[in-house]
Design a protein around this motif. Structure first.
Motif, PDB file in Angstrom:
ATOM      1  N   CYS A 264       0.829  -1.213   0.000  1.00 36.94           N
ATOM      2  CA  CYS A 264       0.000   0.000   0.000  1.00 36.94           C
ATOM      3  C   CYS A 264       0.861   1.260   0.000  1.00 36.94           C
ATOM      4  O   CYS A 264       0.863   2.050   0.951  1.00 36.94           O
ATOM      5  N   GLU A 265       1.636   1.449  -1.056  1.00 33.28           N
ATOM      6  CA  GLU A 265       2.468   2.624  -1.271  1.00 33.28           C
ATOM      7  C   GLU A 265       2.541   2.885  -2.774  1.00 33.28           C
ATOM      8  O   GLU A 265       2.688   1.942  -3.562  1.00 33.28           O
ATOM      9  N   SER A 266       2.461   4.146  -3.179  1.00 28.98           N
ATOM     10  CA  SER A 266       2.569   4.475  -4.599  1.00 28.98           C
ATOM     11  C   SER A 266       3.960   4.175  -5.156  1.00 28.98           C
ATOM     12  O   SER A 266       4.133   4.001  -6.363  1.00 28.98           O
ATOM     13  N   SER A 267       4.958   4.121  -4.278  1.00 25.94           N
ATOM     14  CA  SER A 267       6.328   3.827  -4.713  1.00 25.94           C
ATOM     15  C   SER A 267       6.587   2.333  -4.882  1.00 25.94           C
ATOM     16  O   SER A 267       7.707   1.929  -5.192  1.00 25.94           O
ATOM     17  N   ASP A 268       5.560   1.523  -4.717  1.00 19.49           N
ATOM     18  CA  ASP A 268       5.720   0.068  -4.821  1.00 19.49           C
ATOM     19  C   ASP A 268       5.619  -0.359  -6.284  1.00 19.49           C
ATOM     20  O   ASP A 268       4.555  -0.730  -6.764  1.00 19.49           O
ATOM     21  N   PHE A 269       6.744  -0.286  -6.973  1.00 19.10           N
ATOM     22  CA  PHE A 269       6.752  -0.670  -8.393  1.00 19.10           C
ATOM     23  C   PHE A 269       8.116  -1.238  -8.747  1.00 19.10           C
ATOM     24  O   PHE A 269       9.121  -0.982  -8.076  1.00 19.10           O
ATOM     25  N   PHE A 270       8.152  -2.008  -9.828  1.00 18.88           N
ATOM     26  CA  PHE A 270       9.408  -2.514 -10.390  1.00 18.88           C
ATOM     27  C   PHE A 270       9.742  -1.842 -11.715  1.00 18.88           C
ATOM     28  O   PHE A 270      10.904  -1.763 -12.095  1.00 18.88           O
ATOM     29  N   ALA A 271       8.730  -1.399 -12.441  1.00 17.77           N
ATOM     30  CA  ALA A 271       8.960  -0.754 -13.741  1.00 17.77           C
ATOM     31  C   ALA A 271       7.820   0.208 -14.020  1.00 17.77           C
ATOM     32  O   ALA A 271       6.659  -0.072 -13.699  1.00 17.77           O
TER      33      ALA A 271
END
Length: 417
Positions: free
Chosen positions: A346-353
């Motif tokens: 639950c964070e907008s920065s939780d991404f790989f690409a």
């Protein structure tokens, strides 16, 4: 041995050495870290070959990946370790590393950690402040022993890398700058339970240009001559690590041989063994993070998302450093789409690409986040109540579990209600 050699497509399915990644996911579940033993061994051989003509000790930087089997694989080949805490020292010893090949670094060592290192008989402790030097003298005196130490010099060289991983600039917390050296040398000459055996530096990580090392080494060598003139018998020079690896094929890493060509002539003239501390260089491309697509989603603007079952709790580098990791579909597809690959945290920065062209895999299929061997599992967390994933090591066609998946019971084992 490169990542491209050990992680390869066979019959359109991504494999690690001789084992298909979809088979591993079926047996061990996802998220899953998959590590190639051959890659670890190949990277160490490559490093050793580059610096073969220079008397040296290679101490793997444990902070990059502290799995016992990873440390043990490198230790079996004669590699020592650079540790930054009592916990890392404990791991290195458990993995079979000889204490005579361990150097204890870290800007904030607790008294009990200093005592642990001295009792274990490590090769040296790195000193990063005058207060720490006094603490080591006091603890060594209490134990009736002499502590071998290295002074970590801050050469005030700012390398072109991410600001969070530059460590040789005088604005950062690391080391003693030239202004503090005179007082350090004065203290060392008065101390009876500390022996200066090494001068050390570390200027950062992912440094592509060897000239930054050349500039910092010149500073270190000048200080080496000063220390010798003051009567100190310096037995080693330590120039740290930070050698680059390729995360993005569009930005290939400078070959390690280029660094060797620049540094060997400079360092050989000192006439003492050199200590290197590669971390990322040895382990980054030895592992992938295997993840399953839970959902595919398209918003009202037409933007597409692949929502996978791994996230920043397993690999925080994209969120922390905006770092690039290649993302490959385990089963190849002819069609590609432009999408964000995101996790469940639950964070907008939780991404790989972000907005990356990737194979148009379906829900339930697998994606591999490449180059996940360094600063991934070692920085994992239980944020959102997530369980740390399993880790396996592949050696040819043999697979070994090197970390079991956490359970809910382990998640709360140390808590008291």
């Amino acid at each position: 041995m490169s990542e491209r050699t050990v992680f390869h497509y066979q019959d359109n399915v991504l494999s690690c050495e001789d084992v298909r990644l979809d088979d591993l996911a079926g047996i061990y579940g996802t998220p899953l870290f998959v590590t190639s033993k051959r890659s670890l061994q190949g990277s160490l051989r490559e490093f050793e070959a580059a610096f073969a003509s220079l008397p040296h000790i290679t101490c793997y930087s444990v902070k990059a990946n502290f799995n016992l089997s990873v440390i043990g694989t490198l230790a079996e080949m004669g590699c020592g370790c650079d540790v930054n805490s009592g916990g890392e020292l404990f791991r290195a010893l458990k993995a079979g590393v000889s204490p005579e090949k361990i150097i204890f670094a870290g800007v904030g060592k607790k008294p009990e950690e200093i005592a642990f290192a001295l009792e274990a008989g490590v090769l040296m402790l790195k000193v990063e402040s005058l207060s720490e030097l006094e603490a080591i003298e006091r603890i060594a005196s209490e134990k009736g022993i002499t502590a071998p130490v290295a002074l970590r010099i801050n050469p005030n060289v700012t390398a072109e890398t991410h600001p969070y991983i530059t460590t040789g600039d005088s604005k950062e917390k690391f080391g003693i700058d030239e202004a503090g050296l005179e007082e350090a040398f004065t203290l060392l000459r008065l101390m009876k339970h500390v022996r200066l055996v090494c001068l050390d530096m570390h200027i950062g990580s992912q440094i592509f240009d060897p000239e930054y090392y050349v500039a910092a080494t010149a500073v270190l060598l000048d200080i080496f001559e000063t220390a010798r003139s003051l009567g100190f018998s310096i037995e080693y020079l330590d120039i740290g690590g930070g050698f680059p690896v390729t995360y993005d094929a569009r930005k290939p890493a400078t070959p390690i041989t280029y660094f060797a060509e620049k540094l060997i002539p400079l360092l050989a003239a000192a006439g003492v063994p050199v200590i290197f501390e590669p971390g990322r260089f040895l382990v980054a491309n030895a592992s992938v993070l295997l993840s399953r697509i839970l959902y595919k989603k398209t918003n009202h603007t037409g933007k597409q998302f692949f929502i996978v079952d791994a996230g920043m709790t397993e690999l925080i580098r994209p969120a922390l450093y905006q770092s690039h990791h290649e993302v490959l579909a385990v089963t190849r597809h002819e069609k590609t789409v432009v999408a964000d690959v995101v996790g469940p945290v639950c964070e907008s920065s939780d991404f790989f690409a972000r907005q990356r062209a990737i194979d148009d895999a379906a829900e339930g299929e697998l994606l591999a986040v490449m180059s996940s061997g360094a600063y991934a599992a070692v920085m994992s967390s239980n944020y959102n109540g997530r369980l740390r994933p399993a880790e396996v090591m592949v050696d040819g066609n043999e697979v070994t579990v090197i970390r079991r998946r956490e359970t809910y019971e382990q998640l709360i084992a140390n808590e008291v209600l």
